[in-house]
Design a protein around this motif. Structure first.
Motif, PDB file in Angstrom:
ATOM      1  N   ARG A 284       0.845  -1.201   0.000  1.00 20.57           N
ATOM      2  CA  ARG A 284       0.000   0.000   0.000  1.00 20.57           C
ATOM      3  C   ARG A 284       0.878   1.247   0.000  1.00 20.57           C
TER       4      ARG A 284
ATOM      5  N   GLY B 282      -6.521   2.054  -0.126  1.00 15.60           N
ATOM      6  CA  GLY B 282      -7.557   1.139   0.356  1.00 15.60           C
ATOM      7  C   GLY B 282      -7.843   0.076  -0.697  1.00 15.60           C
ATOM      8  N   ARG B 283      -9.118  -0.215  -0.904  1.00 13.03           N
ATOM      9  CA  ARG B 283      -9.538  -1.243  -1.878  1.00 13.03           C
ATOM     10  C   ARG B 283      -9.120  -0.883  -3.287  1.00 13.03           C
ATOM     11  N   LYS B 284      -8.945  -1.918  -4.095  1.00  6.75           N
ATOM     12  CA  LYS B 284      -8.664  -1.706  -5.517  1.00  6.75           C
ATOM     13  C   LYS B 284      -9.888  -2.146  -6.301  1.00  6.75           C
ATOM     14  N   LEU B 285     -10.344  -1.295  -7.221  1.00  4.48           N
ATOM     15  CA  LEU B 285     -11.509  -1.620  -8.043  1.00  4.48           C
ATOM     16  C   LEU B 285     -11.061  -1.838  -9.485  1.00  4.48           C
TER      17      LEU B 285
ATOM     18  N   GLY C 296      -8.046   4.694   1.611  1.00  3.36           N
ATOM     19  CA  GLY C 296      -8.199   3.836   2.782  1.00  3.36           C
ATOM     20  C   GLY C 296      -8.053   4.656   4.057  1.00  3.36           C
TER      21      GLY C 296
END
Lengths: 180, 180
Positions: A149, A163-166, B163
Protein backbone atom coordinates in the motif's frame (compact mmCIF):
# COMPACT_ATOMS: atom_id res chain seq x y z
CA UNK A 1 14.11 -5.81 -7.36
CA UNK A 2 12.89 -6.95 -10.72
CA UNK A 3 13.03 -4.87 -13.87
CA UNK A 4 9.67 -4.19 -15.47
CA UNK A 5 8.82 -2.92 -18.95
CA UNK A 6 9.40 0.81 -19.09
CA UNK A 7 6.03 1.21 -20.80
CA UNK A 8 4.40 0.19 -17.50
CA UNK A 9 6.36 2.59 -15.31
CA UNK A 10 3.73 5.32 -15.43
CA UNK A 11 1.39 3.03 -13.47
CA UNK A 12 3.77 3.35 -10.48
CA UNK A 13 3.14 7.09 -10.27
CA UNK A 14 -0.29 7.78 -11.73
CA UNK A 15 -2.19 7.16 -8.50
CA UNK A 16 -0.32 10.02 -6.84
CA UNK A 17 1.80 8.39 -4.12
CA UNK A 18 4.34 10.35 -2.10
CA UNK A 19 7.75 9.52 -3.55
CA UNK A 20 11.37 9.78 -2.57
CA UNK A 21 13.64 11.31 -5.19
CA UNK A 22 17.35 10.52 -5.01
CA UNK A 23 20.24 12.38 -6.58
CA UNK A 24 24.02 12.07 -6.60
CA UNK A 25 25.99 15.27 -7.12
CA UNK A 26 29.25 13.43 -7.85
CA UNK A 27 30.27 13.42 -4.19
CA UNK A 28 27.32 12.14 -2.22
CA UNK A 29 23.84 10.70 -2.42
CA UNK A 30 20.81 12.66 -1.27
CA UNK A 31 17.06 12.10 -0.99
CA UNK A 32 14.07 14.43 -1.01
CA UNK A 33 10.40 13.71 -0.35
CA UNK A 34 8.09 14.87 -3.13
CA UNK A 35 4.31 14.76 -3.18
CA UNK A 36 3.83 17.03 -6.20
CA UNK A 37 4.27 14.73 -9.20
CA UNK A 38 2.24 13.69 -12.22
CA UNK A 39 2.49 11.58 -15.34
CA UNK A 40 2.94 13.61 -18.53
CA UNK A 41 3.14 10.84 -21.11
CA UNK A 42 2.99 7.06 -21.32
CA UNK A 43 6.48 6.87 -22.82
CA UNK A 44 6.98 7.53 -19.77
CA UNK A 45 7.45 11.18 -18.98
CA UNK A 46 6.80 12.58 -15.52
CA UNK A 47 6.62 16.04 -14.03
CA UNK A 48 7.44 17.10 -10.50
CA UNK A 49 7.55 20.43 -8.74
CA UNK A 50 10.72 21.43 -6.97
CA UNK A 51 13.15 24.32 -6.98
CA UNK A 52 16.11 25.99 -5.35
CA UNK A 53 14.49 25.69 -1.90
CA UNK A 54 15.31 21.97 -2.04
CA UNK A 55 18.98 21.17 -1.52
CA UNK A 56 18.67 18.33 -4.06
CA UNK A 57 17.70 20.78 -6.79
CA UNK A 58 21.33 21.79 -7.45
CA UNK A 59 22.32 18.16 -8.06
CA UNK A 60 19.28 17.60 -10.23
CA UNK A 61 20.13 20.65 -12.30
CA UNK A 62 23.81 19.73 -12.60
CA UNK A 63 23.56 16.00 -13.29
CA UNK A 64 20.17 15.93 -15.02
CA UNK A 65 19.49 12.61 -13.37
CA UNK A 66 17.49 11.21 -10.47
CA UNK A 67 15.65 8.15 -9.23
CA UNK A 68 11.99 8.20 -8.23
CA UNK A 69 11.59 5.66 -5.43
CA UNK A 70 8.10 4.70 -4.34
CA UNK A 71 7.77 3.81 -0.66
CA UNK A 72 4.97 1.77 0.88
CA UNK A 73 3.21 2.85 4.07
CA UNK A 74 5.70 0.98 6.31
CA UNK A 75 8.21 3.72 5.42
CA UNK A 76 5.90 6.66 6.22
CA UNK A 77 7.84 7.99 9.19
CA UNK A 78 11.13 7.80 7.28
CA UNK A 79 9.50 9.56 4.33
CA UNK A 80 8.44 12.41 6.61
CA UNK A 81 11.86 12.43 8.26
CA UNK A 82 13.55 12.74 4.86
CA UNK A 83 11.19 15.59 3.97
CA UNK A 84 11.80 17.57 7.13
CA UNK A 85 15.61 17.73 7.22
CA UNK A 86 18.17 18.89 4.66
CA UNK A 87 20.86 17.13 2.67
CA UNK A 88 22.99 20.23 3.31
CA UNK A 89 23.91 18.89 6.74
CA UNK A 90 22.51 15.35 6.84
CA UNK A 91 23.36 12.03 5.20
CA UNK A 92 19.77 10.92 4.85
CA UNK A 93 20.57 7.35 3.75
CA UNK A 94 22.53 6.92 6.97
CA UNK A 95 20.15 8.80 9.26
CA UNK A 96 17.05 6.92 8.08
CA UNK A 97 18.79 3.57 7.54
CA UNK A 98 17.91 3.41 3.86
CA UNK A 99 20.10 1.38 1.50
CA UNK A 100 21.37 2.91 -1.77
CA UNK A 101 21.48 0.44 -4.66
CA UNK A 102 23.46 1.14 -7.82
CA UNK A 103 21.27 1.84 -10.83
CA UNK A 104 22.13 1.03 -14.42
CA UNK A 105 21.61 4.28 -16.32
CA UNK A 106 22.01 7.05 -13.74
CA UNK A 107 24.35 7.74 -10.84
CA UNK A 108 21.51 8.52 -8.44
CA UNK A 109 20.85 5.41 -6.35
CA UNK A 110 17.73 3.26 -6.13
CA UNK A 111 16.41 2.77 -2.59
CA UNK A 112 16.36 -0.89 -1.60
CA UNK A 113 13.56 -0.54 0.97
CA UNK A 114 11.14 0.97 -1.55
CA UNK A 115 8.42 -0.90 -3.40
CA UNK A 116 9.51 0.39 -6.79
CA UNK A 117 12.21 2.58 -8.34
CA UNK A 118 12.39 4.47 -11.62
CA UNK A 119 15.71 5.69 -13.06
CA UNK A 120 15.07 9.07 -14.68
CA UNK A 121 16.83 11.63 -16.87
CA UNK A 122 15.84 15.30 -16.62
CA UNK A 123 14.24 16.15 -19.98
CA UNK A 124 13.47 19.79 -19.21
CA UNK A 125 13.23 22.32 -16.40
CA UNK A 126 10.32 24.74 -16.80
CA UNK A 127 11.80 27.47 -14.59
CA UNK A 128 8.80 29.84 -14.51
CA UNK A 129 6.76 27.17 -12.74
CA UNK A 130 9.46 25.13 -10.98
CA UNK A 131 8.34 22.09 -12.96
CA UNK A 132 10.93 19.41 -13.76
CA UNK A 133 10.07 17.12 -16.67
CA UNK A 134 11.61 13.66 -16.34
CA UNK A 135 11.97 10.75 -18.71
CA UNK A 136 11.89 7.32 -17.08
CA UNK A 137 14.60 5.08 -18.50
CA UNK A 138 14.33 1.95 -16.35
CA UNK A 139 11.85 0.74 -13.72
CA UNK A 140 11.98 -1.91 -11.04
CA UNK A 141 9.53 -3.49 -8.61
CA UNK A 142 10.28 -5.49 -5.47
CA UNK A 143 7.58 -8.13 -5.56
CA UNK A 144 8.86 -9.73 -2.36
CA UNK A 145 7.56 -6.86 -0.18
CA UNK A 146 4.43 -7.80 1.69
CA UNK A 147 3.36 -4.21 2.29
CA UNK A 148 2.30 -2.86 -1.07
CA UNK A 149 0.00 0.00 0.00
CA UNK A 150 1.38 3.40 -0.98
CA UNK A 151 0.71 6.70 0.79
CA UNK A 152 -0.88 9.90 -0.48
CA UNK A 153 -0.14 13.22 1.21
CA UNK A 154 -3.15 15.46 1.76
CA UNK A 155 -0.93 18.47 2.40
CA UNK A 156 -2.17 19.30 5.89
CA UNK A 157 0.03 16.80 7.71
CA UNK A 158 -2.30 13.84 7.16
CA UNK A 159 -1.76 10.94 4.78
CA UNK A 160 -4.18 8.59 3.03
CA UNK A 161 -3.18 4.94 2.74
CA UNK A 162 -4.27 2.90 -0.30
CA UNK A 163 -7.56 1.14 0.36
CA UNK A 164 -9.54 -1.24 -1.88
CA UNK A 165 -8.66 -1.71 -5.52
CA UNK A 166 -11.51 -1.62 -8.04
CA UNK A 167 -11.16 -3.25 -11.45
CA UNK A 168 -12.65 -1.31 -14.37
CA UNK A 169 -10.39 -2.67 -17.09
CA UNK A 170 -13.28 -3.67 -19.29
CA UNK A 171 -14.83 -0.18 -19.28
CA UNK A 172 -11.41 1.35 -19.85
CA UNK A 173 -10.17 -0.88 -22.68
CA UNK A 174 -10.53 1.81 -25.37
CA UNK A 175 -8.24 4.11 -23.38
CA UNK A 176 -5.48 1.75 -22.22
CA UNK A 177 -2.15 1.74 -24.04
CA UNK A 178 -1.54 -1.64 -25.69
CA UNK A 179 0.28 -4.22 -23.59
CA UNK A 180 -1.10 -3.04 -20.27
CA UNK B 1 -21.48 23.46 -1.31
CA UNK B 2 -19.54 25.61 1.09
CA UNK B 3 -16.76 27.95 0.12
CA UNK B 4 -13.43 27.23 1.78
CA UNK B 5 -10.31 29.37 2.08
CA UNK B 6 -8.47 29.33 -1.21
CA UNK B 7 -5.24 28.72 0.70
CA UNK B 8 -6.57 25.26 1.58
CA UNK B 9 -7.59 24.30 -1.96
CA UNK B 10 -4.33 22.50 -2.73
CA UNK B 11 -5.25 19.88 -0.10
CA UNK B 12 -8.14 18.80 -2.37
CA UNK B 13 -5.71 17.76 -5.12
CA UNK B 14 -2.43 16.89 -3.46
CA UNK B 15 -3.32 13.26 -2.73
CA UNK B 16 -3.71 12.61 -6.47
CA UNK B 17 -7.43 11.87 -6.97
CA UNK B 18 -8.95 11.43 -10.42
CA UNK B 19 -10.77 14.67 -11.21
CA UNK B 20 -13.39 15.93 -13.60
CA UNK B 21 -12.50 19.15 -15.40
CA UNK B 22 -15.34 21.23 -16.80
CA UNK B 23 -15.22 23.91 -19.48
CA UNK B 24 -17.73 26.15 -21.23
CA UNK B 25 -16.83 27.27 -24.74
CA UNK B 26 -19.51 29.99 -24.83
CA UNK B 27 -22.11 27.60 -26.23
CA UNK B 28 -22.08 24.48 -24.12
CA UNK B 29 -20.64 22.84 -21.07
CA UNK B 30 -18.25 19.92 -21.30
CA UNK B 31 -16.41 17.61 -18.91
CA UNK B 32 -13.22 15.59 -19.18
CA UNK B 33 -11.71 13.05 -16.80
CA UNK B 34 -8.14 13.80 -15.82
CA UNK B 35 -5.83 11.70 -13.68
CA UNK B 36 -2.60 13.54 -14.52
CA UNK B 37 -2.59 16.53 -12.16
CA UNK B 38 -0.32 17.95 -9.47
CA UNK B 39 -0.02 20.89 -7.14
CA UNK B 40 2.59 23.45 -8.22
CA UNK B 41 2.24 26.03 -5.47
CA UNK B 42 0.30 26.62 -2.27
CA UNK B 43 -1.18 29.86 -3.61
CA UNK B 44 -2.74 27.59 -5.16
CA UNK B 45 -1.35 26.72 -8.58
CA UNK B 46 -2.01 23.38 -10.21
CA UNK B 47 -0.70 21.61 -13.29
CA UNK B 48 -2.49 19.09 -15.43
CA UNK B 49 -1.59 17.29 -18.62
CA UNK B 50 -3.93 17.55 -21.56
CA UNK B 51 -3.76 18.55 -25.21
CA UNK B 52 -5.51 18.71 -28.55
CA UNK B 53 -6.53 15.04 -28.30
CA UNK B 54 -9.09 16.11 -25.69
CA UNK B 55 -12.12 17.93 -27.13
CA UNK B 56 -12.18 20.19 -24.04
CA UNK B 57 -8.73 21.51 -24.84
CA UNK B 58 -10.03 23.98 -27.43
CA UNK B 59 -12.41 25.53 -24.88
CA UNK B 60 -9.67 25.60 -22.25
CA UNK B 61 -7.33 27.36 -24.64
CA UNK B 62 -9.96 29.84 -25.81
CA UNK B 63 -11.61 30.75 -22.49
CA UNK B 64 -8.62 30.22 -20.21
CA UNK B 65 -10.99 28.94 -17.55
CA UNK B 66 -12.10 25.63 -16.07
CA UNK B 67 -13.37 23.98 -12.92
CA UNK B 68 -11.63 21.07 -11.25
CA UNK B 69 -14.35 18.91 -9.69
CA UNK B 70 -13.32 16.14 -7.30
CA UNK B 71 -15.61 13.11 -7.33
CA UNK B 72 -15.88 10.53 -4.57
CA UNK B 73 -15.87 6.79 -5.28
CA UNK B 74 -19.67 6.68 -5.66
CA UNK B 75 -19.19 8.47 -8.99
CA UNK B 76 -16.50 6.10 -10.33
CA UNK B 77 -18.52 4.65 -13.18
CA UNK B 78 -19.65 8.10 -14.31
CA UNK B 79 -16.04 9.32 -14.13
CA UNK B 80 -14.96 6.46 -16.42
CA UNK B 81 -17.95 7.10 -18.70
CA UNK B 82 -17.00 10.78 -19.00
CA UNK B 83 -13.44 9.75 -19.81
CA UNK B 84 -14.36 7.29 -22.54
CA UNK B 85 -16.69 9.39 -24.72
CA UNK B 86 -16.23 12.77 -26.40
CA UNK B 87 -17.85 16.15 -25.93
CA UNK B 88 -17.72 16.45 -29.72
CA UNK B 89 -20.91 14.39 -29.98
CA UNK B 90 -22.11 13.98 -26.39
CA UNK B 91 -23.67 16.24 -23.77
CA UNK B 92 -21.89 14.61 -20.86
CA UNK B 93 -23.85 16.43 -18.14
CA UNK B 94 -27.04 15.00 -19.63
CA UNK B 95 -25.71 11.55 -20.44
CA UNK B 96 -24.24 10.98 -16.97
CA UNK B 97 -26.94 12.86 -15.07
CA UNK B 98 -24.53 15.35 -13.55
CA UNK B 99 -25.77 18.78 -12.51
CA UNK B 100 -23.93 21.94 -13.61
CA UNK B 101 -23.87 24.67 -10.96
CA UNK B 102 -23.00 28.26 -11.80
CA UNK B 103 -19.64 29.35 -10.45
CA UNK B 104 -18.71 32.84 -9.36
CA UNK B 105 -15.51 33.65 -11.23
CA UNK B 106 -15.56 31.43 -14.32
CA UNK B 107 -18.16 30.33 -16.86
CA UNK B 108 -17.23 26.67 -16.57
CA UNK B 109 -19.71 25.01 -14.21
CA UNK B 110 -19.15 23.33 -10.87
CA UNK B 111 -20.51 19.77 -10.63
CA UNK B 112 -23.10 19.43 -7.90
CA UNK B 113 -22.56 15.71 -7.32
CA UNK B 114 -18.84 16.15 -6.62
CA UNK B 115 -17.24 16.32 -3.21
CA UNK B 116 -15.36 19.51 -3.98
CA UNK B 117 -14.94 22.02 -6.80
CA UNK B 118 -12.21 24.53 -7.61
CA UNK B 119 -12.80 27.43 -10.02
CA UNK B 120 -9.59 27.93 -12.02
CA UNK B 121 -8.03 30.35 -14.48
CA UNK B 122 -5.45 29.10 -16.97
CA UNK B 123 -2.17 30.76 -15.99
CA UNK B 124 -0.02 29.22 -18.70
CA UNK B 125 0.10 26.48 -21.29
CA UNK B 126 3.48 24.80 -21.59
CA UNK B 127 2.96 23.51 -25.12
CA UNK B 128 6.12 21.39 -25.46
CA UNK B 129 4.91 19.16 -22.66
CA UNK B 130 1.12 19.56 -22.88
CA UNK B 131 1.14 20.92 -19.35
CA UNK B 132 -1.58 23.40 -18.36
CA UNK B 133 -0.81 25.57 -15.36
CA UNK B 134 -3.92 26.65 -13.46
CA UNK B 135 -4.56 29.17 -10.71
CA UNK B 136 -7.34 28.26 -8.30
CA UNK B 137 -9.54 31.28 -7.57
CA UNK B 138 -12.33 29.80 -5.44
CA UNK B 139 -12.88 26.41 -3.79
CA UNK B 140 -15.93 24.67 -2.37
CA UNK B 141 -16.62 21.49 -0.40
CA UNK B 142 -19.91 19.67 0.03
CA UNK B 143 -19.70 18.55 3.62
CA UNK B 144 -23.12 16.91 3.45
CA UNK B 145 -21.84 14.04 1.27
CA UNK B 146 -21.44 10.85 3.27
CA UNK B 147 -19.06 9.26 0.78
CA UNK B 148 -15.82 11.17 1.10
CA UNK B 149 -13.33 8.62 -0.25
CA UNK B 150 -11.71 9.74 -3.49
CA UNK B 151 -10.34 7.49 -6.22
CA UNK B 152 -6.84 7.17 -7.65
CA UNK B 153 -6.30 5.78 -11.15
CA UNK B 154 -3.44 3.32 -11.47
CA UNK B 155 -3.45 3.69 -15.25
CA UNK B 156 -4.05 0.05 -16.14
CA UNK B 157 -7.83 0.17 -15.73
CA UNK B 158 -7.78 -0.33 -11.97
CA UNK B 159 -8.52 2.29 -9.32
CA UNK B 160 -7.44 2.63 -5.70
CA UNK B 161 -9.99 3.91 -3.21
CA UNK B 162 -8.86 6.01 -0.24
CA UNK B 163 -8.20 3.84 2.78
CA UNK B 164 -7.13 4.81 6.30
CA UNK B 165 -6.00 8.31 7.13
CA UNK B 166 -2.85 8.70 9.20
CA UNK B 167 -2.16 11.88 11.18
CA UNK B 168 1.44 13.12 11.15
CA UNK B 169 0.72 16.81 11.72
CA UNK B 170 3.12 17.05 14.60
CA UNK B 171 6.06 15.67 12.62
CA UNK B 172 5.14 17.89 9.68
CA UNK B 173 4.62 21.19 11.51
CA UNK B 174 7.82 22.80 10.21
CA UNK B 175 6.66 22.21 6.62
CA UNK B 176 2.98 23.18 6.76
CA UNK B 177 1.89 26.57 5.43
CA UNK B 178 0.47 28.69 8.25
CA UNK B 179 -3.28 28.40 8.84
CA UNK B 180 -3.52 24.75 7.81
Amino acid sequence: MKKIQISKAFTLIESGPVVLVTTNDGKKNNIMTISWTMVVDFTPMFAMTTGPWNYSFAALQKTKECVIAIPAVDLLDKVIGVGTCSGADTDKFEKFMLTPVKGKYVKAPLIKECLANIECKVADIVKEHNIIVLEGVAAYIDNSRKEKRTIHAVGDGTFIVDGRKLDRREMMLSKLPSGL
